[in-house]
Design a protein around this motif. Sequence first.
Motif, PDB file in Angstrom:
ATOM      1  N   UNK A  16      -1.147  -3.923  17.492  1.00 15.63           N
ATOM      2  CA  UNK A  16       0.030  -4.198  16.651  1.00 15.63           C
ATOM      3  C   UNK A  16      -0.256  -5.394  15.741  1.00 15.63           C
ATOM      4  N   UNK A  17      -0.923  -6.397  16.269  1.00 11.96           N
ATOM      5  CA  UNK A  17      -1.223  -7.582  15.474  1.00 11.96           C
ATOM      6  C   UNK A  17      -2.215  -7.275  14.351  1.00 11.96           C
ATOM      7  N   UNK A  18      -3.221  -6.454  14.637  1.00 16.05           N
ATOM      8  CA  UNK A  18      -4.179  -6.057  13.600  1.00 16.05           C
ATOM      9  C   UNK A  18      -3.487  -5.153  12.583  1.00 16.05           C
ATOM     10  N   UNK A  19      -2.671  -4.207  13.069  1.00 16.61           N
ATOM     11  CA  UNK A  19      -1.886  -3.333  12.184  1.00 16.61           C
ATOM     12  C   UNK A  19      -1.048  -4.189  11.238  1.00 16.61           C
ATOM     13  N   UNK A  20      -0.318  -5.152  11.786  1.00 15.74           N
ATOM     14  CA  UNK A  20       0.546  -6.007  10.963  1.00 15.74           C
ATOM     15  C   UNK A  20      -0.261  -6.806   9.940  1.00 15.74           C
ATOM     16  N   UNK A  22      -3.240  -5.941   8.567  1.00 20.17           N
ATOM     17  CA  UNK A  22      -3.688  -5.033   7.506  1.00 20.17           C
ATOM     18  C   UNK A  22      -2.518  -4.557   6.646  1.00 20.17           C
ATOM     19  N   UNK A  23      -1.398  -4.237   7.277  1.00 20.81           N
ATOM     20  CA  UNK A  23      -0.203  -3.820   6.539  1.00 20.81           C
ATOM     21  C   UNK A  23       0.233  -4.930   5.579  1.00 20.81           C
ATOM     22  N   UNK A  24       0.182  -6.162   6.032  1.00 22.31           N
ATOM     23  CA  UNK A  24       0.527  -7.302   5.176  1.00 22.31           C
ATOM     24  C   UNK A  24      -0.398  -7.418   3.978  1.00 22.31           C
ATOM     25  N   UNK A  25      -1.693  -7.162   4.191  1.00 21.47           N
ATOM     26  CA  UNK A  25      -2.650  -7.210   3.087  1.00 21.47           C
ATOM     27  C   UNK A  25      -2.388  -6.088   2.087  1.00 21.47           C
ATOM     28  N   UNK A  27       0.665  -4.595   1.612  1.00 25.25           N
ATOM     29  CA  UNK A  27       1.951  -4.883   0.959  1.00 25.25           C
ATOM     30  C   UNK A  27       1.852  -6.026  -0.039  1.00 25.25           C
ATOM     31  N   UNK A  28       0.948  -6.990   0.204  1.00 23.32           N
ATOM     32  CA  UNK A  28       0.796  -8.122  -0.713  1.00 23.32           C
ATOM     33  C   UNK A  28      -0.076  -7.784  -1.918  1.00 23.32           C
ATOM     34  N   UNK A  29      -0.772  -6.635  -1.830  1.00 28.08           N
ATOM     35  CA  UNK A  29      -1.664  -6.258  -2.923  1.00 28.08           C
ATOM     36  C   UNK A  29      -3.088  -6.733  -2.730  1.00 28.08           C
ATOM     37  N   UNK A  30      -3.346  -7.481  -1.664  1.00 29.61           N
ATOM     38  CA  UNK A  30      -4.717  -7.908  -1.380  1.00 29.61           C
ATOM     39  C   UNK A  30      -5.616  -6.671  -1.204  1.00 29.61           C
ATOM     40  N   UNK A  31      -5.059  -5.646  -0.577  1.00 26.94           N
ATOM     41  CA  UNK A  31      -5.694  -4.323  -0.525  1.00 26.94           C
ATOM     42  C   UNK A  31      -4.822  -3.409  -1.378  1.00 26.94           C
ATOM     43  N   UNK A  32      -5.354  -2.978  -2.521  1.00 30.73           N
ATOM     44  CA  UNK A  32      -4.587  -2.191  -3.491  1.00 30.73           C
ATOM     45  C   UNK A  32      -4.786  -0.696  -3.271  1.00 30.73           C
ATOM     46  N   UNK A  33      -3.872   0.132  -3.806  1.00 31.11           N
ATOM     47  CA  UNK A  33      -4.061   1.580  -3.716  1.00 31.11           C
ATOM     48  C   UNK A  33      -5.457   1.984  -4.194  1.00 31.11           C
ATOM     49  N   UNK A  34      -6.112   2.800  -3.368  1.00 30.60           N
ATOM     50  CA  UNK A  34      -7.467   3.242  -3.681  1.00 30.60           C
ATOM     51  C   UNK A  34      -8.554   2.399  -3.046  1.00 30.60           C
ATOM     52  N   UNK A  35      -8.218   1.183  -2.623  1.00 28.02           N
ATOM     53  CA  UNK A  35      -9.212   0.329  -1.955  1.00 28.02           C
ATOM     54  C   UNK A  35      -9.568   0.917  -0.595  1.00 28.02           C
ATOM     55  N   UNK A  36     -10.825   0.776  -0.235  1.00 28.63           N
ATOM     56  CA  UNK A  36     -11.259   1.230   1.082  1.00 28.63           C
ATOM     57  C   UNK A  36     -10.864   0.179   2.110  1.00 28.63           C
ATOM     58  N   UNK A  66       0.227   4.311   5.054  1.00 33.01           N
ATOM     59  CA  UNK A  66      -0.431   3.202   4.359  1.00 33.01           C
ATOM     60  C   UNK A  66      -1.862   3.533   3.964  1.00 33.01           C
ATOM     61  N   UNK A  67      -2.504   4.434   4.737  1.00 26.63           N
ATOM     62  CA  UNK A  67      -3.870   4.829   4.407  1.00 26.63           C
ATOM     63  C   UNK A  67      -4.013   6.346   4.509  1.00 26.63           C
ATOM     64  N   UNK A  68      -5.045   6.854   3.862  1.00 28.26           N
ATOM     65  CA  UNK A  68      -5.449   8.248   4.013  1.00 28.26           C
ATOM     66  C   UNK A  68      -6.933   8.216   4.353  1.00 28.26           C
ATOM     67  N   UNK A  69      -7.380   9.181   5.134  1.00 25.71           N
ATOM     68  CA  UNK A  69      -8.780   9.236   5.527  1.00 25.71           C
ATOM     69  C   UNK A  69      -9.426  10.462   4.916  1.00 25.71           C
ATOM     70  N   UNK A  70     -10.566  10.259   4.280  1.00 25.80           N
ATOM     71  CA  UNK A  70     -11.346  11.339   3.705  1.00 25.80           C
ATOM     72  C   UNK A  70     -12.619  11.469   4.529  1.00 25.80           C
ATOM     73  N   UNK A  71     -12.766  12.593   5.259  1.00 26.76           N
ATOM     74  CA  UNK A  71     -13.936  12.770   6.118  1.00 26.76           C
ATOM     75  C   UNK A  71     -15.247  12.504   5.370  1.00 26.76           C
ATOM     76  N   UNK A  72     -16.080  11.698   5.985  1.00 25.02           N
ATOM     77  CA  UNK A  72     -17.373  11.362   5.400  1.00 25.02           C
ATOM     78  C   UNK A  72     -17.318  10.293   4.322  1.00 25.02           C
TER      79      UNK A  72
END
Length: 90
Positions: A16-20, A22-25, A27-36, A66-72
């Motif tokens: 839960x702490x790791x989820x929170x 990453x979710x915070x990153x 939501x803040x834009x530190x990890x933007x849409x499309x970022x791995x 929050x994320x999508x996974x693309x095999x490989x």
Amino acid sequence: MADHELEWKPGIPRWVQVYDDLKGKIESGELAPGDQVPSVLRLQQLYGIATATGQKVHRALRKDGFIRTEPGMGSFVTELGVRSTPPSSS
């Protein structure tokens, strides 16, 4: 030793702490849409967690849109419109 130190809070599962974190990153834009996002193996290295814990974090982030996974290819941050508003994770 972990590369990324979280101050672990007693009584709250580590996944839960790791989820929170990453979710915070996301939501803040530190990890933007499309970022791995870090792989399960990388989460182990970054946070010093077990494989099963990293897998649980990925499953929860996917389930909540929050994320999508693309095999490989890996897991990537989704666009805002596809995210659900998850219930409190604690």
